[in-house]
Enzyme design. Structure first.
Site, PDB file in Angstrom:
ATOM      1  N   GLU A  52       0.379  -0.998  -0.033  1.00 19.00           N
ATOM      2  CA  GLU A  52      -0.058  -0.335   0.174  1.00 19.00           C
ATOM      3  C   GLU A  52       0.716   1.372  -0.184  1.00 19.00           C
ATOM      4  OE1 GLU A  52      -3.701  -0.332   3.140  1.00 19.00           O
ATOM      5  OE2 GLU A  52      -2.595  -2.370   3.367  1.00 19.00           O
ATOM      6  N   ARG A 285       5.538 -13.108  10.112  1.00 15.28           N
ATOM      7  CA  ARG A 285       6.517 -11.599   9.547  1.00 15.28           C
ATOM      8  C   ARG A 285       8.167 -11.431  10.021  1.00 15.28           C
ATOM      9  NH1 ARG A 285       2.736  -6.908  11.290  1.00 15.28           N
ATOM     10  NH2 ARG A 285       4.343  -5.492  11.168  1.00 15.28           N
ATOM     11  N   LYS A 295       3.940   0.895  10.034  1.00 15.30           N
ATOM     12  CA  LYS A 295       4.348   1.978   9.271  1.00 15.30           C
ATOM     13  C   LYS A 295       3.344   2.804  10.129  1.00 15.30           C
ATOM     14  CE  LYS A 295       2.624  -0.327   5.582  1.00 15.30           C
ATOM     15  NZ  LYS A 295       1.462   0.297   4.268  1.00 15.30           N
TER      16      LYS A 295
END
Length: 597
Positions: A52, A285, A295
């Site tokens: 994104e 992750r 983020k």
């Protein structure tokens, strides 16, 4: 897996051949892909990296990029770069450009396959109308707050988490005709922002909250960075993501574990539409000690001024670590070593630093730099005389050759390398003591000069001309070798000593009510000015890396300007991973919460 080589080693700009000493990784994802090919589920492999564009990428994304690109390379397939740009309020062209720089720097080549979810907005809209006509999507007038309440939120009952059934929306049974009319009017901009949504009609009692009539579209009167004002309704990430994979012919949608609960929803959408169905595979992750990998949290650091932007060398962003001086070979080695798994864990930053030192040790030329200088005068050396000594550029690789380093009567040495009253165990320069000046001579301290405050500002020594090159013909030994720079030839520089951004391994592990910002390291950046470097460093270009002997690895920063080079410390020479190896390679995360997204 074909680990990409550094752009600096490949003038053609193409991906260099895989190093012969890189072992092919073996993991559960590749086993699944091999099984799919053997069973005929797919006859090819096509992967993608779908960020994104709402922030800069961090080192966790590097694992996903190298994994997806490496699999495509290994199986002779294709790799796409796609931007899932469905939220115009948080996205920008700045982030798009930054992401492309980062992916390209890592060596992943998407060729001509650069796509955007916004490329598919019309197709996604038409598919949404198809679901309405099938009776499995409806326009809902509940406010965002009402919608959230009626879905049924998890509650804690002692040690148990209970998720009560949701409540059907009062608008769930609208007719197909009414839903189509309202949805088209939503697109036409007739309704206020947030007043209506399009939802899938699945099951409000489903144990998976993602299946409780999720939102497909919301009204948002915001300008999109690519489509401008064309749209005032935007697809949700969940609605756009799987269908974008399908449109592009992706075979294996490789993502992190937080999307595991979304997989049934993606499957439901694709099955309802009867289109190409990629296989989704999830892995844990990357989480790293002494940093945050979210983020949202990184954005806070930037917006509140705790760091100097997304490319601050203390940040775990790819832009930040690239500016600091990390090499992509070191990152690729780190990713190869940690592999992929289903188990959540925190990886030790010491391993990343070990991979970095290992790579820099082989590639970084050696130089002498005095960071906190004090003047040393060789009193019996002729005034005005200058000698050039051969200095080795890289003892790891003889092909790097040697360079000439000028030597004169007055030199700079490190202030910490002299003690007037040395403590036990201090073997460097002190009154009456002899040490070696790297590549040059043995010198013996004969006295000092102090300023009015009593601080030593000048050290006096004599040299032994018979020890040219640093060795005594009579075989006498010294216990210390010092680096130095010639006063009339030294280059002034600014050196930025970067350290870990946080003082604790898990910055988010704070008592109730306290802010994780309190774990920031106040000494994560120390700026030294008036440093003295050997003259050849005055010509160094931004991005070049060096080992400053006895001090660490350094990189020329982009702030360098003519007459004043600026160097970033990449990493110190000391490697703590040897002590940790075998003990802390993988720390279980059973007792800690997941990182925020």
């Amino acid at each position: 897996m074909r680990w990409p080589a550094s752009p600096a080693t490949d003038p053609s700009g193409k991906i260099a051949p895989v190093p012969s000493d890189m072992a092919e990784p073996v993991d559960f994802i590749r086993e699944i892909i091999r099984d799919d090919l053997a069973a005929g589920r797919f006859d090819r492999v096509h992967t993608r990296f779908p960020p994104e564009p709402n922030a800069y990428l961090h080192i966790g994304h590097a694992q996903a990029i190298l994994l997806n690109y490496g699999i495509a390379q290994e199986f002779g397939g294709k790799f796409n770069l796609r931007f899932d740009d469905t939220n115009p309020e948080k996205e920008s062209e700045e982030y798009v450009a930054a992401i492309k720089r980062d992916v390209r720097w890592l060596g992943a080549d998407w060729e001509d396959r650069e796509f955007y979810a916004s490329d598919y907005f019309e197709q996604l809209y038409q598919w949404a109308e198809e679901l309405i006509r099938k009776g499995v999507a409806y326009v809902c007038d509940l406010s965002p707050e009402e919608l959230s309440r009626t879905r049924g939120q998890p509650i804690r009952d002692g040690e148990r988490i209970i998720t009560p059934p949701g409540v059907d929306s009062p608008y769930r049974n609208r007719s197909v005709e009414e839903n189509l009319d309202l949805f088209r009017r939503m697109r036409a901009g007739e309704f206020p922002e947030g007043s209506r949504t399009l939802r899938a009609k699945i099951d409000m009692a489903h144990p998976n909250l993602n299946m409780r009539d999720p939102v497909l579209y919301r009204i948002l009167h915001a300008r999109h960075h690519r489509t401008g004002d064309t749209w005032c309704i935007y697809p949700s990430y969940d609605w756009a993501h799987g269908q974008s994979d399908s449109i592009e012919g992706i075979t294996h949608s490789i993502c992190t574990l937080e999307f595991e609960n979304h997989r049934p929803l993606y499957d439901w959408f694709l099955d309802q539409l009867g289109v190409h169905h990629p296989r989704q595979i999830e892995f844990a992750r990357l989480n790293l000690t002494y940093t945050v990998m979210s983020k949202r949290l990184l954005l806070r650091l930037v917006q509140e001024g705790h760091v100097r932007g997304w490319d601050d060398p203390r940040m775990p962003t790819l832009a930040g670590i690239r500016r600091r001086g990390y090499t992509r070979e070191a990152i690729a080695d780190f990713v190869r070593r940690i592999g992929v798994s289903k188990a959540e864990s925190i990886r030790e930053i010491e391993l990343l630093e070990h991979c970095l030192r290992d790579d820099l040790n082989k590639r970084a030329p050696r130089r002498m730099a005095v960071l906190e200088p004090v003047r040393l005068v060789v009193t019996n050396y002729p005034e005005g005389k200058v000698e050039g000594f051969d200095a080795v550029n890289n003892p790891e690789d003889p092909s790097y050759g040697t360079r000439k380093v000028p030597f004169s009567r007055e030199l700079w040495i490190e202030e910490e390398d002299f003690r007037e009253d040395p403590p036990p165990g201090f073997f460097r320069l002190a009154p009456g003591r002899e040490v070696r000046l790297r590549y040059a001579y043995l010198v013996r301290c004969t006295g000092v000069v102090k300023d009015p405050s009593g601080r030593v500002v000048e050290v006096h020594c004599t040299y032994d001309p018979a020890t040219r090159g640093g060795d005594a013909p009579d075989g006498r030994k010294v216990k210390a070798t010092l680096h130095w720079a010639s006063v009339p030839h030294a280059v002034d520089a600014e050196v930025r000593l970067y350290d870990r951004l946080f003082t604790v391994p898990d910055p988010l592990d704070v008592p109730e009510g306290e802010d994780w910002i309190g774990n920031l390291n106040p000494d994560s950046l120390v700026v030294l000015r008036g440093c003295k470097l050997e003259p050849c460093l005055g010509e160094a270009q931004a991005g070049e890396r060096f080992q400053f002997e006895r001090k660490g690895y350094f990189c020329v920063d982009q702030d360098t300007r003519r007459g004043l080079p600026v160097f970033n410390r990449i990493v110190t020479l000391r490697d703590t991973w040897a002590k940790l190896q075998g003990k802390l390679e993988e720390r279980p995360r059973a007792t800690r919460r997941a990182w925020p997204t």
